[in-house]
Structures are given as structure tokens and as C-alpha cells.
Design a protein around this motif. Structure first.
Motif, PDB file in Angstrom:
ATOM      1  N   THR A  94       0.832  -1.210   0.000  1.00 30.12           N
ATOM      2  CA  THR A  94       0.000   0.000   0.000  1.00 30.12           C
ATOM      3  C   THR A  94       0.861   1.251   0.000  1.00 30.12           C
ATOM      4  N   LEU A  95       1.846   1.286   0.876  1.00 29.86           N
ATOM      5  CA  LEU A  95       2.765   2.423   0.992  1.00 29.86           C
ATOM      6  C   LEU A  95       4.200   1.918   0.914  1.00 29.86           C
ATOM      7  N   GLU A  96       5.003   2.626   0.158  1.00 32.34           N
ATOM      8  CA  GLU A  96       6.385   2.224  -0.040  1.00 32.34           C
ATOM      9  C   GLU A  96       7.332   3.174   0.675  1.00 32.34           C
ATOM     10  N   ILE A  97       8.556   2.684   0.910  1.00 32.71           N
ATOM     11  CA  ILE A  97       9.579   3.512   1.545  1.00 32.71           C
ATOM     12  C   ILE A  97       9.812   4.758   0.693  1.00 32.71           C
ATOM     13  N   GLY A  98       9.789   5.912   1.327  1.00 27.81           N
ATOM     14  CA  GLY A  98       9.998   7.171   0.610  1.00 27.81           C
ATOM     15  C   GLY A  98       8.724   7.886   0.230  1.00 27.81           C
ATOM     16  N   ASP A  99       7.570   7.237   0.380  1.00 29.13           N
ATOM     17  CA  ASP A  99       6.303   7.927   0.122  1.00 29.13           C
ATOM     18  C   ASP A  99       6.138   9.081   1.111  1.00 29.13           C
ATOM     19  N   LEU A 100       5.769  10.240   0.609  1.00 30.83           N
ATOM     20  CA  LEU A 100       5.428  11.381   1.448  1.00 30.83           C
ATOM     21  C   LEU A 100       3.909  11.476   1.471  1.00 30.83           C
ATOM     22  N   ILE A 101       3.334  11.324   2.633  1.00 26.90           N
ATOM     23  CA  ILE A 101       1.883  11.201   2.739  1.00 26.90           C
ATOM     24  C   ILE A 101       1.287  12.367   3.527  1.00 26.90           C
ATOM     25  N   LEU A 102      -0.015  12.562   3.328  1.00 30.59           N
ATOM     26  CA  LEU A 102      -0.772  13.534   4.105  1.00 30.59           C
ATOM     27  C   LEU A 102      -1.688  12.786   5.065  1.00 30.59           C
ATOM     28  N   VAL A 103      -1.820  13.334   6.278  1.00 26.96           N
ATOM     29  CA  VAL A 103      -2.660  12.751   7.307  1.00 26.96           C
ATOM     30  C   VAL A 103      -3.722  13.765   7.704  1.00 26.96           C
ATOM     31  N   ASN A 104      -4.971  13.327   7.677  1.00 30.11           N
ATOM     32  CA  ASN A 104      -6.091  14.162   8.091  1.00 30.11           C
ATOM     33  C   ASN A 104      -6.128  14.196   9.619  1.00 30.11           C
ATOM     34  N   LYS A 105      -5.864  15.382  10.210  1.00 30.27           N
ATOM     35  CA  LYS A 105      -5.750  15.486  11.657  1.00 30.27           C
ATOM     36  C   LYS A 105      -7.103  15.614  12.367  1.00 30.27           C
ATOM     37  N   PHE A 106      -8.152  16.019  11.643  1.00 28.49           N
ATOM     38  CA  PHE A 106      -9.432  16.247  12.308  1.00 28.49           C
ATOM     39  C   PHE A 106     -10.424  15.109  12.087  1.00 28.49           C
ATOM     40  N   HIS A 107     -10.056  14.088  11.293  1.00 21.50           N
ATOM     41  CA  HIS A 107     -10.999  13.028  10.959  1.00 21.50           C
ATOM     42  C   HIS A 107     -11.463  12.281  12.214  1.00 21.50           C
ATOM     43  N   TYR A 108     -10.562  12.050  13.152  1.00 21.81           N
ATOM     44  CA  TYR A 108     -10.902  11.338  14.376  1.00 21.81           C
ATOM     45  C   TYR A 108     -11.125  12.289  15.559  1.00 21.81           C
TER      46      TYR A 108
END
Length: 338
Positions: free
Chosen positions: A148-162
Motif C-alpha cells: 500500500t505504501l512504499e519507503i519514501g512515500d510522502l503522505i498527508l494525514v487528516n488530523k481532524f478526521h478522528y
């Protein structure tokens, strides 16, 4: 005119403030350097909070003290020049070649220590608010979430979802959604909350999660799996078995190593009640406590997760990962994922 300029500069740019700012910048460089070299684990949220407060203090000082002082000095300089010109005019001298424009600009100019503190406050504040309450970027450091995610992927995280949480303390102040099976979440690693981990939610509070002979079962029901063509890892130069797995409404891919054993061993830093999990030669069965979640990596035989160190408390949740915004080694990785 020279005396007025010197006095104004001394008022608007006290040496003590310049020295203090240099010391603060030196401390910042030392903190970041030690963090980069691994001398200690940094806390970026805390760093942004401190920078916001310090630059806000400088901004207030600039807004209500230093700027008015420079403006007053500029007005004094202009008044002194006007008096001089009036005196020369009474003496019959009407052509005066000198000008105070350059001196006035010098008096009004921000000193470096204000330009690099008060001037940065709005930018730091915006970054702090966006990162604390909306979206936070992360970099994938390991292969536990392959494919699903590989080394070096730069991802965004939704901080308000939870839910909305206070920065630094991570205390929830406004509830929102609860994690669902299949969600990819970022959380504070329970044995060391200063470190962020990323895994997939497998079990909710009250669920019985079994991972026996490399098959996942939730509350006695096997999680649906469909075989896929083998996955080839360019880094390890080997093939792994790949399956499509259905967790709730989320379909995603997982990997298994053909020759890896099915049993797991709890780590010494197992954080939860040991009686909640039963270990055997075939695998592990766990009852998820209230207020906690059971998480696993998609690279099942290469992931240290809830099977090894226990459950994730709700208080440790950081946010829901949902988008790869960059991978410098493979631009085709950019996009949303499940």
C-alpha cells in the motif's frame, strides 16, 4: 542629523535584543542538529508551538514598542531637518542639496533580529495551525505497509478526521469519526509516544482478533482474501505472495512470505494487558480492550504491530492517512490510497 540617526538606531535596535536573538537561534540550531544526528528524539509539534510563542512575543514587541520608537525617531529626524532648512532659509539659503530620505529609511528599517522573528510569526503561525488541526505530512521510513505504501512515500494525514485534538498534549477536545476497519492510521507508538507509527486498523474495541497460520479472523469470521499475482520487491529482489483482503468496506492488498513462520512472540515492551492475548505456535488471538484498537501492517511478515507490542489507545491517535503527495523516486506513486 548624525546624532539623531545614531540615537534612533540605538533606541530601535538595542544590542541586548540582538544578542538574545542570536542565542535563541543558536539553541534552535543545536536542537535541530542533535535531532538530525540522533542524539535525541525531537518533537516537531512542541518546536512549532515554542517558535509560535517566541515569534509572537517579538511581533508584539515590534508592533507596540520597536516600530513606534523607530517612527518617533524618524519624525524627530524630519523635524530636525525641517528646522535646519528653515534656519538656512532665513539666512537666504534656499538650495539645500542634502536629504534625510536615506537616513529616514535607515531609521525605519527593521533590524535583522526583528526581521527573522517578528517577520516570520505569521508564516510559523499558519504552519502550526494547519499542521495541528488540519493536515500533517509524514514520510514512510520502512516497508511495513508495502504494497500500500512504499519507503519514501510522502503522505498527508487528516488530523481532524478522528476529532480535534490539542497540539503537543494530543488531548481530544471535539469528537468526530471513530476509526473503522481498514483505515490507515498514524498514531503515537505506545512503547515510545515520541515516535509516530503507521498501520492499518484491523480490530475495534470489543473485537476478538485472531491471526492463526497467517489467516486473519475477526470475531470468528475469516476476513475474505483473494490470491493475486506475486509481488516483486525491487529492494529485496524477491517475490512475496500477494492477496486482496476485505476489511469492512475497504479492499486492500497484503503480502505474506512463503517461508516465514506463522507464530509471533510478544516484545518485552508489550504495553497492554498480557491476558488479553493468547499466543501459540500457530499465531495469536487477542481481545481488544475498550478504547483501544488492534493494528497491523500490510506487509504481514515484516511488520511489528499489535501482535507484538499490544493495542493502540484512542489517546494515541494522530490522524487518518489518505494521500501520497510525493515520492521523489517514483512520481506515479502520487495519489489517494486505501
Amino acid at each position: 542629523m548624525t546624532d539623531a540617526t545614531t540615537t534612533a538606531t540605538a533606541v530601535a535596535s538595542p544590542p541586548a535584543m540582538s544578542a538574545l536573538t542570536a542565542v535563541l537561534y543558536g539553541a534552535l540550531v543545536a536542537y535541530l542538529g542533535g535531532w538530525y544526528l540522533g542524539a535525541w528524539t525531537g518533537n516537531f509539534s512542541l518546536l512549532l508551538l515554542v517558535l509560535s510563542l517566541v515569534t509572537f512575543g517579538y511581533w508584539l514587541a515590534e508592533r507596540f514598542h520597536f516600530l513606534p520608537a523607530r517612527q518617533a525617531a524618524a519624525r524627530s529626524l524630519e523635524a530636525s531637518d525641517a528646522q535646519r532648512r528653515d534656519k538656512l532659509h532665513r539666512q537666504g539659503i534656499t538650495q539645500v542639496d542634502t536629504s534625510v530620505d536615506s537616513a529616514r529609511e535607515a531609521v525605519l528599517a527593521q533590524p535583522w533580529w526583528l526581521d527573522w522573528t517578528a517577520g516570520l510569526f505569521p508564516v510559523i503561525l499558519v504552519v502550526f495551525l494547519l499542521r495541528s488541526f488540519l493536515f500533517e505530512p509524514f514520510k514512510i521510513p520502512s516497508g511495513s505497509m508495502i504494497p500500500t505504501l512504499e519507503i519514501g512515500d510522502l503522505i498527508l494525514v487528516n488530523k481532524f478526521h478522528y476529532g480535534i485534538r490539542l497540539p503537543v498534549s494530543n488531548t481530544k477536545i471535539i469528537a468526530n469519526n471513530d476509526p473503522k476497519p481498514g483505515d490507515v492510521i498514524v498514531f503515537r507508538y505506545p512503547p515510545n509516544p515520541r515516535v509516530d507509527y503507521i498501520k492499518r486498523v484491523v480490530g475495534l474495541p470489543g473485537d476478538e482478533v485472531a491471526y492463526i497460520n497467517k489467516r486473519l479472523t475477526i470475531n470468528g469470521k475469516p476476513v475474505p482474501q483473494t490470491p493475486l499475482p506475486d509481488y516483486y520487491d525491487d529492494d529485496s529482489l524477491r517475490y512475496s505472495q500477494m492477496f486482496s483482503e476485505q476489511l469492512g468496506s475497504v479492499e486492500h492488498r497484503i503480502l505474506n512470505e512463503r517461508n516465514a513462520p506463522g507464530f509471533v512472540m510478544p516484545l518485552p515492551e508489550f504495553q497492554s494487558d498480557r491476558e488479553a492475548c493468547r499466543y501459540s505456535a500457530e499465531g495469536v488471538v487477542c481481545k481488544v480492550p475498550a478504547g483501544h484498537y488492534f493494528v497491523m501492517g500490510d506487509n504481514r511478515d515484516n511488520s511489528q504491530d499489535s501482535r507484538y507490542w499490544g493495542f493502540v489507545p484512542d489517546a494515541n491517535l494522530v490522524g487518518r492517512a489518505f494521500f501520497v503527495w510525493m515520492n521523489l523516486g517514483n512520481l506515479r506513486r502520487i495519489g489517494s490510497f486505501q
